[in-house]
Design a protein around this motif. Structure first.
Motif, PDB file in Angstrom:
ATOM      1  N   SER A   6      32.611  16.696 -15.929  1.00 13.44           N
ATOM      2  CA  SER A   6      32.884  15.274 -15.705  1.00 13.44           C
ATOM      3  C   SER A   6      33.596  14.701 -16.921  1.00 13.44           C
ATOM      4  O   SER A   6      33.164  14.873 -18.056  1.00 13.44           O
ATOM      5  N   LEU A   7      34.721  14.009 -16.680  1.00  8.13           N
ATOM      6  CA  LEU A   7      35.496  13.415 -17.766  1.00  8.13           C
ATOM      7  C   LEU A   7      35.254  11.918 -17.896  1.00  8.13           C
ATOM      8  O   LEU A   7      35.109  11.400 -19.000  1.00  8.13           O
ATOM      9  N   THR A   8      35.261  11.224 -16.766  1.00  4.26           N
ATOM     10  CA  THR A   8      35.067   9.773 -16.803  1.00  4.26           C
ATOM     11  C   THR A   8      34.688   9.257 -15.425  1.00  4.26           C
ATOM     12  O   THR A   8      34.873   9.943 -14.417  1.00  4.26           O
ATOM     13  N   VAL A   9      34.168   8.051 -15.420  1.00  4.69           N
ATOM     14  CA  VAL A   9      33.827   7.349 -14.188  1.00  4.69           C
ATOM     15  C   VAL A   9      34.577   6.029 -14.204  1.00  4.69           C
ATOM     16  O   VAL A   9      34.575   5.315 -15.212  1.00  4.69           O
ATOM     17  N   VAL A  10      35.238   5.712 -13.101  1.00  8.17           N
ATOM     18  CA  VAL A  10      35.984   4.457 -12.976  1.00  8.17           C
ATOM     19  C   VAL A  10      35.286   3.602 -11.925  1.00  8.17           C
ATOM     20  O   VAL A  10      35.196   3.992 -10.767  1.00  8.17           O
ATOM     21  N   ASP A  11      34.773   2.454 -12.362  1.00 11.73           N
ATOM     22  CA  ASP A  11      34.110   1.518 -11.452  1.00 11.73           C
ATOM     23  C   ASP A  11      35.065   0.398 -11.092  1.00 11.73           C
ATOM     24  O   ASP A  11      35.817  -0.079 -11.940  1.00 11.73           O
ATOM     25  N   GLY A  12      35.011  -0.005  -9.836  1.00  7.11           N
ATOM     26  CA  GLY A  12      35.855  -1.102  -9.395  1.00  7.11           C
ATOM     27  C   GLY A  12      35.273  -1.763  -8.163  1.00  7.11           C
ATOM     28  O   GLY A  12      34.218  -1.361  -7.675  1.00  7.11           O
ATOM     29  N   PRO A  13      35.972  -2.748  -7.636  1.00 10.21           N
ATOM     30  CA  PRO A  13      35.465  -3.482  -6.462  1.00 10.21           C
ATOM     31  C   PRO A  13      35.358  -2.619  -5.204  1.00 10.21           C
ATOM     32  O   PRO A  13      34.594  -2.949  -4.295  1.00 10.21           O
ATOM     33  N   ASN A  14      36.095  -1.521  -5.140  1.00 16.11           N
ATOM     34  CA  ASN A  14      36.029  -0.640  -3.967  1.00 16.11           C
ATOM     35  C   ASN A  14      34.955   0.428  -4.095  1.00 16.11           C
ATOM     36  O   ASN A  14      34.683   1.144  -3.138  1.00 16.11           O
ATOM     37  N   GLY A  15      34.385   0.595  -5.279  1.00 18.66           N
ATOM     38  CA  GLY A  15      33.376   1.618  -5.495  1.00 18.66           C
ATOM     39  C   GLY A  15      33.612   2.362  -6.801  1.00 18.66           C
ATOM     40  O   GLY A  15      34.329   1.887  -7.683  1.00 18.66           O
ATOM     41  N   THR A  16      33.016   3.538  -6.900  1.00 14.62           N
ATOM     42  CA  THR A  16      33.079   4.337  -8.114  1.00 14.62           C
ATOM     43  C   THR A  16      33.808   5.644  -7.844  1.00 14.62           C
ATOM     44  O   THR A  16      33.478   6.365  -6.901  1.00 14.62           O
ATOM     45  N   ALA A  17      34.784   5.952  -8.687  1.00 10.70           N
ATOM     46  CA  ALA A  17      35.509   7.219  -8.609  1.00 10.70           C
ATOM     47  C   ALA A  17      35.167   8.020  -9.862  1.00 10.70           C
ATOM     48  O   ALA A  17      35.147   7.480 -10.962  1.00 10.70           O
ATOM     49  N   GLU A  18      34.889   9.306  -9.683  1.00  8.64           N
ATOM     50  CA  GLU A  18      34.562  10.160 -10.817  1.00  8.64           C
ATOM     51  C   GLU A  18      35.657  11.205 -10.997  1.00  8.64           C
ATOM     52  O   GLU A  18      36.098  11.821 -10.036  1.00  8.64           O
ATOM     53  N   LEU A  19      36.080  11.382 -12.232  1.00  6.20           N
ATOM     54  CA  LEU A  19      37.159  12.316 -12.577  1.00  6.20           C
ATOM     55  C   LEU A  19      36.558  13.549 -13.241  1.00  6.20           C
ATOM     56  O   LEU A  19      35.774  13.433 -14.181  1.00  6.20           O
ATOM     57  N   PHE A  20      36.938  14.740 -12.723  1.00  3.54           N
ATOM     58  CA  PHE A  20      36.444  16.015 -13.225  1.00  3.54           C
ATOM     59  C   PHE A  20      37.589  16.913 -13.658  1.00  3.54           C
ATOM     60  O   PHE A  20      38.668  16.876 -13.062  1.00  3.54           O
ATOM     61  N   GLU A  21      37.327  17.751 -14.658  1.00  4.70           N
ATOM     62  CA  GLU A  21      38.231  18.835 -15.043  1.00  4.70           C
ATOM     63  C   GLU A  21      37.645  20.105 -14.452  1.00  4.70           C
ATOM     64  O   GLU A  21      36.460  20.379 -14.613  1.00  4.70           O
ATOM     65  N   VAL A  22      38.462  20.868 -13.738  1.00  5.35           N
ATOM     66  CA  VAL A  22      37.999  22.088 -13.091  1.00  5.35           C
ATOM     67  C   VAL A  22      38.798  23.261 -13.634  1.00  5.35           C
ATOM     68  O   VAL A  22      40.013  23.336 -13.452  1.00  5.35           O
ATOM     69  N   ALA A  23      38.111  24.178 -14.305  1.00 10.84           N
ATOM     70  CA  ALA A  23      38.749  25.368 -14.865  1.00 10.84           C
ATOM     71  C   ALA A  23      38.155  26.602 -14.200  1.00 10.84           C
ATOM     72  O   ALA A  23      36.941  26.771 -14.176  1.00 10.84           O
ATOM     73  N   ASP A  24      39.009  27.441 -13.643  1.00 11.49           N
ATOM     74  CA  ASP A  24      38.562  28.669 -12.990  1.00 11.49           C
ATOM     75  C   ASP A  24      38.769  29.829 -13.955  1.00 11.49           C
ATOM     76  O   ASP A  24      39.893  30.231 -14.223  1.00 11.49           O
ATOM     77  N   GLU A  25      37.685  30.352 -14.482  1.00 11.56           N
ATOM     78  CA  GLU A  25      37.750  31.421 -15.481  1.00 11.56           C
ATOM     79  C   GLU A  25      38.168  32.764 -14.898  1.00 11.56           C
ATOM     80  O   GLU A  25      38.578  33.654 -15.636  1.00 11.56           O
ATOM     81  N   SER A  26      38.089  32.920 -13.582  1.00 11.56           N
ATOM     82  CA  SER A  26      38.391  34.216 -12.972  1.00 11.56           C
ATOM     83  C   SER A  26      39.877  34.400 -12.667  1.00 11.56           C
ATOM     84  O   SER A  26      40.289  35.475 -12.247  1.00 11.56           O
ATOM     85  N   THR A  27      40.678  33.357 -12.854  1.00 14.05           N
ATOM     86  CA  THR A  27      42.116  33.456 -12.581  1.00 14.05           C
ATOM     87  C   THR A  27      42.903  32.913 -13.764  1.00 14.05           C
ATOM     88  O   THR A  27      42.347  32.328 -14.688  1.00 14.05           O
ATOM     89  N   THR A  28      44.194  33.090 -13.702  1.00 18.55           N
ATOM     90  CA  THR A  28      45.061  32.547 -14.744  1.00 18.55           C
ATOM     91  C   THR A  28      45.640  31.197 -14.335  1.00 18.55           C
ATOM     92  O   THR A  28      46.528  30.675 -15.001  1.00 18.55           O
ATOM     93  N   VAL A  29      45.136  30.635 -13.243  1.00 17.88           N
ATOM     94  CA  VAL A  29      45.602  29.330 -12.769  1.00 17.88           C
ATOM     95  C   VAL A  29      45.219  28.263 -13.793  1.00 17.88           C
ATOM     96  O   VAL A  29      44.119  28.273 -14.342  1.00 17.88           O
TER      97      VAL A  29
END
Length: 62
Positions: A6-29
């Motif tokens: 989890s990187l951050t949470v953005v709260d607003g009048p429409n609700g809460t959005a959460e931002l994540f960093e996703v790293a896949d260790e099994s690939t070079t992606v």
């Protein structure tokens, strides 16, 4: 196996959005970024795009 950090949470009048960093260790992606909002997940290639979308979804555009 993917590591999801989890990187951050953005709260607003429409609700809460959460931002994540996703790293896949099994690939070079490169790391991806996900925004979760009201049960839906949106994937982006850059953190900037993800952060802008999180703000838009939450109702606090940047």
């Amino acid at each position: 196996m993917a590591n999801k950090t989890s990187l951050t949470v953005v709260d607003g009048p429409n609700g809460t959005a959460e931002l994540f960093e996703v790293a896949d260790e099994s690939t070079t992606v490169a790391t991806e970024y996900q925004v979760e909002f009201k049960g839906a997940s949106h994937t982006f290639q850059t953190m900037g795009e993800a952060y802008i979308e999180a703000g838009t979804l939450a109702g606090t555009p940047i």
